[in-house]
Design a protein around this motif. Sequence first.
Motif, mmCIF file in Angstrom:
data_model
loop_
_atom_site.group_PDB
_atom_site.id
_atom_site.type_symbol
_atom_site.label_atom_id
_atom_site.label_comp_id
_atom_site.label_asym_id
_atom_site.label_seq_id
_atom_site.Cartn_x
_atom_site.Cartn_y
_atom_site.Cartn_z
ATOM 1 N N ALA A 272 43.936 46.240 35.510
ATOM 2 C CA ALA A 272 42.532 46.311 34.786
ATOM 3 C C ALA A 272 42.198 45.214 34.522
ATOM 4 O O ALA A 272 40.779 44.651 34.450
ATOM 5 C CB ALA A 272 43.274 47.215 33.665
ATOM 6 N N ALA A 273 43.333 44.087 34.468
ATOM 7 C CA ALA A 273 42.478 42.810 33.746
ATOM 8 C C ALA A 273 42.350 42.387 34.838
ATOM 9 O O ALA A 273 41.318 41.707 34.661
ATOM 10 C CB ALA A 273 43.579 42.183 33.320
ATOM 11 N N GLU A 274 42.267 41.959 36.297
ATOM 12 C CA GLU A 274 42.113 41.876 37.114
ATOM 13 C C GLU A 274 40.680 41.834 37.531
ATOM 14 O O GLU A 274 39.553 41.726 38.040
ATOM 15 C CB GLU A 274 43.223 41.633 38.261
ATOM 16 N N LEU B 112 36.342 40.441 37.713
ATOM 17 C CA LEU B 112 35.936 41.560 38.894
ATOM 18 C C LEU B 112 34.654 41.215 38.242
ATOM 19 O O LEU B 112 33.252 41.119 39.248
ATOM 20 C CB LEU B 112 36.710 42.127 39.698
ATOM 21 N N MET B 113 34.670 42.032 37.389
ATOM 22 C CA MET B 113 33.324 42.702 36.959
ATOM 23 C C MET B 113 32.930 40.835 36.408
ATOM 24 O O MET B 113 31.493 41.492 36.209
ATOM 25 C CB MET B 113 33.616 43.733 35.848
ATOM 26 N N ASP C 259 28.285 38.036 35.891
ATOM 27 C CA ASP C 259 27.394 36.880 35.668
ATOM 28 C C ASP C 259 26.712 36.478 36.606
ATOM 29 O O ASP C 259 25.366 35.862 36.363
ATOM 30 C CB ASP C 259 28.620 35.500 35.957
ATOM 31 N N THR C 260 27.066 37.205 38.156
ATOM 32 C CA THR C 260 26.154 37.142 39.547
ATOM 33 C C THR C 260 24.867 37.461 38.806
ATOM 34 O O THR C 260 23.671 36.970 38.840
ATOM 35 C CB THR C 260 26.925 37.614 40.237
ATOM 36 N N ALA D 242 36.287 47.385 44.625
ATOM 37 C CA ALA D 242 37.473 47.247 45.231
ATOM 38 C C ALA D 242 38.053 47.630 43.851
ATOM 39 O O ALA D 242 39.184 47.599 43.334
ATOM 40 C CB ALA D 242 36.409 45.418 44.231
ATOM 41 N N ILE D 243 37.913 47.985 42.371
ATOM 42 C CA ILE D 243 38.190 49.261 41.515
ATOM 43 C C ILE D 243 38.708 50.276 42.587
ATOM 44 O O ILE D 243 40.221 50.061 42.145
ATOM 45 C CB ILE D 243 37.610 49.843 40.324
ATOM 46 N N PHE D 244 38.091 50.760 43.159
ATOM 47 C CA PHE D 244 38.663 51.694 43.891
ATOM 48 C C PHE D 244 40.142 51.390 45.018
ATOM 49 O O PHE D 244 41.085 52.029 45.200
ATOM 50 C CB PHE D 244 38.073 52.991 44.334
ATOM 51 N N ALA D 245 39.760 50.335 45.985
ATOM 52 C CA ALA D 245 40.995 49.591 46.101
ATOM 53 C C ALA D 245 41.977 49.856 45.789
ATOM 54 O O ALA D 245 43.218 49.796 46.251
ATOM 55 C CB ALA D 245 40.410 48.849 47.033
#
Length: 438
Positions: free
Chosen positions: A84-86, A90-91, A96-97, A124-127
């Motif tokens: 979750a931290a990772e 990423l979120m 920010d992008t 990414a979350i699903f993987a």
Amino acid sequence: MIKVLKFGGTSVGSASNMRRVAEIVKQESAKITVLSAMSGTTDALVRIVKLAAEGQTAQIEEQLTALTEKYSTCIGELLTPERAAEATALMNEKFDTIRGEAAAFRPYTSERRIIAQGELLTSAIFASYMAQTGAKVQLLHAPSFMCCDGDGKVDTRKLGELLGELTADPGTQFVTQGFICTNCRGEIDNLGRGGSDYSAALMGAAIGADEVQIWTDIDGMHNNDPRFVENTYPIRKMSFDEAAELAYFGAKILHPATIQPCKDRGIAVLLKNTMDPQAPGTRISNSEDDSKAFHAVAAKDGITVIRIYSTRMLMAYGFLRKVFEIFEQHKTPIDMITTSEVAVSLTIDNDAHLDAIVAELNELGKIEIETDNTIVCVVGHMEHTESGLGARVLESLKATPIKMISYGASHRSLAMLIATPYKKQALQSLNDHLFRSC
Ligand code: ADP
Ligand code: ASP
Ligand code: MG
């Protein structure tokens, strides 16, 4: 059996739905899983793009706060604290992008970069969740192999080579993004709204899949648009051509470009319901059900009709060629066409070049334009030798003014142009008269 599975926004719209999806991916032994962004994300990102173009920074933050809440809840419910931290990091990076692109907004480039973040984050979350459940999974970056040419078409040869290499390991399940790609300038871009279905079809064709499964929130292709019509029902078997026709004429369940790559390679397309995986759904393949004259109805909005009146057409040849050339020069496809001795009516769904087209058409005759129309298309098996079919359709629509009719180009469809405010009543009436009695 090699399978490519695609899941739409609702299917991955919450932690509990993502768990369902992971189950299905395992059950089906999907080789590639193609994901849309969580439901509502792309709409929010489109709003952000609009706000960015207007420089409305405060409202952009409101949108990002809502998205942060949605994604944080999903991440918190789905992933172990470390994962979750990772995912949260990423979120934050993705958002920010978006802030960065909004602050230094470049009309096309920033828009496309902002809109891509939804699919990138969701996949990414699903993987990560798949890996957490013990699956051997690899996340692929779709823009590295979905590359478009100057006309916005995906380079399928390159896709075949790149994706073939990337997915060579038979023991790994691959997860990637639908919808997004790289354009001919090397920038991140997309295939248009709803384009994840098309991504899955292209990837399926590229790796020689046996089946492409489109998982969504309804039990397959219905005989009419369930958003507007009561008492629709799923169609269990359908030919590629029928499905393509329905998708092209507005059946939202399938992006219109999805069928062609699968038809070309004879890859069956299955439409399935993530919320009810046991339901049979719809199987689209080469086989044709010719037992019913009327199979389904679809409607496509946003149609502009262009009428050209010219006595120069009378007994002349070459007139239509001149008309078509004008549309070709402006890369504008024509949907429907009807002709009489002194007039031609054409419809288009993209009026980006309308002014330039009309300026040139003015040389050929008197021009009339009407916007806000809908094409209603009845698809089925309407043999040229059979009588009474057209009459049944028109009888069903006796309370609806019809502006144009296209019938007989193939035995597969009968299309009519109506003013959009009549759409709901027309669809319901066709449903009541053509299907309920079947
Ligand atoms: P996803 O996000 O999974 O891609 P979509 O919203 O794009 O899902 O497509 C599914 C929706 O398409 C259904 O919820 C339904 O409301 C709509 N739809 C429109 N026409 C049809 C049809 N003929 N059959 C089934 N669904 C249809
Ligand atoms: N997320 C994109 C959209 O909402 C692509 C897709 O869902 O197919 O249009
Ligand atoms: Mg869709």
